[in-house]
Motif scaffolding. Structure first.
Motif, short mmCIF file in Angstrom:
data_model
loop_
_atom_site.label_atom_id
_atom_site.label_comp_id
_atom_site.label_asym_id
_atom_site.label_seq_id
_atom_site.Cartn_x
_atom_site.Cartn_y
_atom_site.Cartn_z
N ILE A 238 34.45 38.83 -1.73
CA ILE A 238 33.86 38.98 -3.07
C ILE A 238 32.68 39.94 -3.00
CG2 ILE A 238 32.68 37.80 -4.95
CD1 ILE A 238 34.15 35.27 -4.24
N ALA A 239 32.71 40.95 -3.85
CA ALA A 239 31.58 41.88 -3.96
C ALA A 239 31.73 42.65 -5.26
CB ALA A 239 31.53 42.85 -2.78
N ASP A 240 30.60 43.01 -5.86
CA ASP A 240 30.61 43.88 -7.03
C ASP A 240 30.84 45.30 -6.54
OD1 ASP A 240 29.99 45.54 -9.19
OD2 ASP A 240 28.41 44.21 -9.92
N ALA A 241 31.95 45.90 -6.95
CA ALA A 241 32.32 47.23 -6.44
C ALA A 241 31.29 48.30 -6.81
CB ALA A 241 33.69 47.63 -6.97
N ARG A 242 30.38 48.00 -7.74
CA ARG A 242 29.34 48.96 -8.12
C ARG A 242 28.11 48.85 -7.22
NH1 ARG A 242 29.29 46.68 -14.14
NH2 ARG A 242 29.21 44.83 -12.81
N ASN A 243 28.09 47.88 -6.32
CA ASN A 243 26.95 47.68 -5.41
C ASN A 243 27.33 48.19 -4.03
OD1 ASN A 243 25.12 46.57 -3.51
ND2 ASN A 243 24.59 44.91 -4.91
N PRO A 244 26.89 49.40 -3.64
CA PRO A 244 27.36 50.00 -2.40
C PRO A 244 27.09 49.16 -1.16
CG PRO A 244 26.23 51.63 -3.75
CD PRO A 244 25.99 50.30 -4.40
N VAL A 245 25.91 48.58 -1.07
CA VAL A 245 25.57 47.79 0.12
C VAL A 245 26.43 46.53 0.18
CG1 VAL A 245 23.75 46.50 1.30
CG2 VAL A 245 23.24 48.72 0.26
N ALA A 246 26.62 45.88 -0.96
CA ALA A 246 27.43 44.67 -0.99
C ALA A 246 28.87 44.96 -0.59
CB ALA A 246 27.38 44.04 -2.38
N VAL A 247 29.43 46.05 -1.09
CA VAL A 247 30.81 46.40 -0.74
C VAL A 247 30.92 46.72 0.74
CG1 VAL A 247 32.62 48.13 -1.06
CG2 VAL A 247 31.42 47.20 -3.04
N SER A 248 30.03 47.56 1.22
CA SER A 248 30.07 47.94 2.64
C SER A 248 29.93 46.74 3.55
CB SER A 248 28.95 48.96 2.92
OG SER A 248 28.90 49.28 4.29
N SER A 249 29.00 45.84 3.22
CA SER A 249 28.79 44.65 4.04
C SER A 249 30.00 43.72 4.00
CB SER A 249 27.56 43.89 3.55
OG SER A 249 26.39 44.69 3.67
N ALA A 250 30.60 43.55 2.82
CA ALA A 250 31.76 42.67 2.69
C ALA A 250 32.94 43.19 3.49
CB ALA A 250 32.15 42.53 1.22
N VAL A 251 33.17 44.50 3.44
CA VAL A 251 34.28 45.10 4.18
C VAL A 251 34.05 45.00 5.68
CG1 VAL A 251 35.47 47.28 4.68
CG2 VAL A 251 35.00 46.62 2.31
N ALA A 252 32.82 45.33 6.09
CA ALA A 252 32.51 45.28 7.52
C ALA A 252 32.63 43.87 8.08
CB ALA A 252 31.10 45.83 7.76
N GLN A 253 32.20 42.88 7.31
CA GLN A 253 32.30 41.49 7.76
C GLN A 253 33.76 41.06 7.86
OE1 GLN A 253 29.93 38.74 5.52
NE2 GLN A 253 30.73 36.93 6.55
N ALA A 254 34.58 41.48 6.91
CA ALA A 254 35.98 41.07 6.89
C ALA A 254 36.80 41.76 7.98
CB ALA A 254 36.60 41.37 5.53
N LEU A 255 36.50 43.03 8.24
CA LEU A 255 37.32 43.81 9.16
C LEU A 255 36.67 44.02 10.52
CD1 LEU A 255 38.56 46.63 6.73
CD2 LEU A 255 39.81 44.59 7.47
N GLY A 256 35.41 43.62 10.65
CA GLY A 256 34.71 43.87 11.91
C GLY A 256 34.17 45.28 12.00
#
Length: 345
Positions: A238-256
């Motif tokens: 879950i992340a607001d796609a308009r929030n760059p840091v939130a998106v980047s962190s969510a993807v990095a956490q999910a994929l390593g």
């Protein structure tokens, strides 16, 4: 030299192609290379419908009136705010003697080109539409050119379902191509922003079938639960796609780590920088949303010193319609998501 791209349909301004024109001539009389379609249903693209619904506060009658005004004024469904349109299904009424399109009179077809370049006339005042859904029952006619793209509707799914699939069929085909291209260099991971939507769910399915590890990024717990239950992604974040840091962190956490490929299927502005930040150097970002600002994407990548390839998903890849229909046939979960979307759930 003959150019079968509809130049004779451009009313203003002179010298541009139909997509760039402000107004087209939707007369029913055919040129030699044209095809006339008896319209049954329009599918407004997500960005356009969202803009209209938000503008009018969910007032369906006002949305319907504005769509009629746009088509009546412009001779096509070309939202002047979003610059986008959609597509349609109908029945072939007449085929010009020089048309190269693989259709005949009586075929039920989907137009796989944008309504922003398709001459269109509505004759029923959209009386069967409440203005609250992307799919629009309609009567009228539309014109296809020699270089248009059209598909005969499959006989194993309802027209409304086929229309929804064809509306986004470019997304999974291009995702498959890009993933397979990166796979030559090692394992591929894919993040899809808007993974619970139509194009997002198909892009996730295509990526997994191409061998990628996937994460679907969604905006709410409800979408997370829907996507998790469908089992279309290895991970859901879950992340607001308009929030760059939130998106980047969510993807990095999910994929390593960052994704090899990021696919943007979110129909709101401001998602460019998050997609770029979530993508590894040497990776690819595919923008499928008509709400994308391509200047923001280009300047954002420069400002982040991001060595990424950025692709505009133009909606056409050879064989894209058959590819998308096959994905829906092979994946009951994807079909269920589309059926729920068509039903308005």
């Amino acid at each position: 030299m003959s150019f079968p791209v509809g130049l004779s349909r451009v009313v203003e301004p002179a010298g541009v192609l139909p997509q760039a024109a402000w107004r087209l001539d939707p007369r029913p009389q055919l040129g030699a290379d044209e095809v006339r379609i008896r319209v049954e249903r329009l599918n407004l693209d997500a960005a356009s419908f969202r803009q209209l619904a938000e503008k009018h506060g969910g007032d369906g009658a006002a949305v319907r009136a504005e769509v009629l005004e746009i088509v009546g004024t412009r001779g096509k469904m070309h939202n002047p705010v979003t610059g986008s349109g959609g597509m349609l299904i109908g029945t072939v009424d007449e085929v010009g003697p020089e048309s190269p399109l693989p259709v005949k009179v009586g075929d039920r077809v989907a137009t796989l080109v944008s309504l922003t370049l398709t001459p269109l006339a509505i004759t029923d005042g959209l009386a069967g539409w409440d203005g609250r859904s992307e799919q629009v029952p309609a009567q009228g006619h539309a014109i296809l050119f020699g270089r248009s793209v059209v598909a005969v509707l499959p006989d194993d799914m309802p027209g409304e379902l086929a229309l929804a699939v064809f509306d986004v069929c470019g997304a999974p085909a291009l995702t498959d191509r890009v993933v397979r291209g990166h796979a030559a260099n090692g394992p591929v991971s894919v993040a899809v922003l808007g993974g619970a939507g139509k194009s997002g769910s198909l892009a996730l399915t295509a990526a997994r079938l191409a061998g990628a590890r996937t994460v679907g990024v969604v905006v709410s717990e409800a979408e997370r639960d829907t996507l998790t239950a469908a089992g279309l992604a290895d991970e859901v974040a879950i992340a607001d796609a308009r929030n760059p840091v939130a998106v980047s962190s969510a993807v990095a956490q999910a994929l390593g780590g960052p994704a090899t490929v990021t696919v943007v299927c979110v129909d709101v502005p401001g998602c460019e920088h998050g997609a770029i930040l979530a993508t590894a150097n040497g990776g690819t970002v595919i923008f499928f949303s008509m709400a994308t600002s391509f200047s923001a994407a280009a300047l954002g990548a420069e400002g982040l010193a991001a060595d990424v390839t950025m692709l505009v998903g133009n909606g056409y890849v050879p064989g894209h319609a058959e590819f998308a229909v096959d994905l829906v046939r092979r994946s009951p979960a994807v079909r269920a998501l589309f059926e729920a979307r068509v039903a308005g759930h």
